[in-house]
Design a protein around this motif. Structure first.
Motif, short mmCIF file in Angstrom:
data_model
loop_
_atom_site.label_atom_id
_atom_site.label_comp_id
_atom_site.label_asym_id
_atom_site.label_seq_id
_atom_site.Cartn_x
_atom_site.Cartn_y
_atom_site.Cartn_z
N UNK A 149 1.31 -1.11 -0.09
CA UNK A 149 0.06 -0.13 -0.16
C UNK A 149 0.57 0.94 0.33
N UNK A 150 0.44 2.43 -0.66
CA UNK A 150 0.76 3.71 -0.01
C UNK A 150 0.29 4.45 0.22
N UNK A 151 1.40 5.24 1.47
CA UNK A 151 0.27 6.44 2.28
C UNK A 151 0.75 7.55 2.11
N UNK A 152 0.28 8.57 2.41
CA UNK A 152 1.68 10.32 2.45
C UNK A 152 2.74 9.97 3.65
N UNK A 153 3.86 10.26 3.80
CA UNK A 153 4.65 9.45 4.51
C UNK A 153 4.25 9.65 5.89
N UNK A 154 3.79 11.45 6.34
CA UNK A 154 3.44 11.27 7.36
C UNK A 154 2.56 10.60 8.25
N UNK A 155 1.51 9.67 7.60
CA UNK A 155 0.90 8.18 8.18
C UNK A 155 2.10 7.34 8.07
N UNK A 156 2.97 6.98 7.47
CA UNK A 156 4.40 5.54 7.80
C UNK A 156 4.39 5.35 9.00
N UNK A 157 4.89 5.73 9.76
CA UNK A 157 5.18 5.90 11.04
C UNK A 157 4.45 5.31 11.26
N UNK A 158 2.80 5.65 11.63
CA UNK A 158 1.39 4.95 12.49
C UNK A 158 1.56 3.85 11.23
N UNK A 159 1.08 3.77 10.41
CA UNK A 159 1.21 2.07 9.60
C UNK A 159 2.19 0.81 10.34
N UNK A 160 3.29 1.34 9.86
CA UNK A 160 4.39 0.59 9.85
C UNK A 160 4.66 0.31 11.22
N UNK A 161 4.69 1.10 12.39
CA UNK A 161 4.41 0.21 13.69
C UNK A 161 3.12 -0.25 14.10
N UNK A 162 1.76 0.06 13.73
CA UNK A 162 0.94 -0.61 13.69
C UNK A 162 1.16 -2.36 13.26
N UNK A 163 1.98 -2.54 12.45
CA UNK A 163 1.62 -3.32 12.11
C UNK A 163 3.16 -4.44 12.36
N UNK A 164 4.29 -3.63 12.97
CA UNK A 164 4.36 -4.58 13.90
C UNK A 164 4.34 -5.17 15.05
N UNK A 165 3.84 -4.40 15.29
CA UNK A 165 3.46 -4.76 16.22
C UNK A 165 1.55 -5.69 16.76
N UNK A 166 1.96 -6.56 15.41
CA UNK A 166 0.98 -7.85 15.19
C UNK A 166 0.06 -7.12 14.47
N UNK A 167 -1.19 -8.05 13.74
CA UNK A 167 -1.71 -8.38 12.65
C UNK A 167 -3.00 -6.58 12.03
N UNK A 168 -2.96 -6.77 10.78
CA UNK A 168 -3.14 -5.50 10.84
C UNK A 168 -5.08 -5.85 10.12
N UNK A 169 -5.98 -5.02 10.35
CA UNK A 169 -6.92 -5.06 9.61
C UNK A 169 -7.25 -4.27 8.50
N UNK A 170 -7.95 -5.03 6.62
CA UNK A 170 -7.91 -4.62 6.04
C UNK A 170 -9.13 -4.42 5.36
N UNK A 171 -9.03 -3.04 5.27
CA UNK A 171 -11.50 -2.62 4.58
C UNK A 171 -11.18 -2.07 3.74
N UNK A 172 -11.98 -2.23 2.50
CA UNK A 172 -12.01 -1.55 1.50
C UNK A 172 -13.28 -0.74 1.27
N UNK A 173 -12.54 0.58 1.01
CA UNK A 173 -13.38 2.12 1.30
C UNK A 173 -14.49 2.40 -0.06
N UNK A 174 -15.40 2.76 0.07
CA UNK A 174 -16.22 2.34 -0.95
C UNK A 174 -16.29 4.38 -1.49
N UNK A 175 -16.42 4.79 -3.21
CA UNK A 175 -16.38 5.29 -3.77
C UNK A 175 -16.44 6.99 -3.26
N UNK A 176 -15.40 7.93 -3.25
CA UNK A 176 -15.88 9.33 -2.38
C UNK A 176 -16.74 10.04 -3.25
N UNK A 177 -17.76 10.73 -1.89
CA UNK A 177 -18.93 11.08 -2.78
C UNK A 177 -18.24 12.46 -3.10
#
Length: 184
Positions: free
Chosen positions: A156-184
């Motif tokens: 996945x690609x994220x804004x660099x500001x969110x990268x630390x939060x995502x890698x930390x989340x993935x390192x501490x255990x499993x992650x759940x990935x949900x599909x987001x619907x189209x924007x209004x």
């Protein structure tokens, strides 16, 4: 008078039947892939001011650019379908997440899907929260094949500001990935 009318009609027909050599996709090009010479072919098309077709003479300018979306063989190539930056681009981070069945939608994920990722870690005894990780919005770049334990890697690609939060989340255990619907 009849001759003048015939010339006028012929001029009108000729102007409406004018074609130009334009670039067409010779094969499917996945999102985020660089365009190569073998991805392109030439076709004749009637110009339309609402379609920004790319002239065949611009072939060398297109080679090396990146598909901004998945492109289908046989379709006209337009400037809006191309970008100069591959993923990750400036200010982005590419993160690989290992997920197992039940941690992503049953239909699977595809490149360009917009997803939300949350921690799947179990709460600690006596706690009512699942940690301090916020939900992270991302875009799927690629999905790998299942490994020996049925896990798959989802890039996945994220804004660099969110990268630390995502890698930390993935390192501490499993992650759940949900599909987001189209924007209004």
């Amino acid at each position: 008078m009849t001759a003048a009318a015939i010339v006028l009609v012929q001029t009108y027909v000729d102007s409406n039947n004018r074609t130009e050599s334009v670039l067409v996709l010779a094969r499917d090009v996945p999102w985020n892939q660089r365009i190569t010479d073998t991805d392109l072919t030439v076709a004749n098309a009637t110009p339309d001011p609402h379609v920004h077709m790319i002239a065949a003479t611009q072939r060398n300018d297109v080679i090396g650019r990146v598909a901004a979306h998945s492109l289908t063989a046989g379709s006209l190539l337009t400037a809006e379908q191309l970008t100069d930056h591959a993923i990750p681009g400036p200010g982005q981070l590419l993160v690989g997440l290992l997920v197992k069945p039940g941690q992503l939608p049953a239909r699977g994920l595809r490149p360009e899907d917009h997803v939300q990722i949350v921690s799947g870690a179990q709460p600690t005894v006596g706690s009512t929260t699942v940690g301090d990780h916020p939900a992270v919005q991302a875009t799927v770049v690629d999905v790998g094949p299942p490994n020996a334990s049925d896990g798959i890697t989802v890039d996945v690609v994220v804004d660099i500001e969110l990268g630390a939060a995502l890698t930390s989340m993935a390192a501490t255990g499993p992650v759940l990935v949900s599909l987001v619907g189209p924007q209004k």
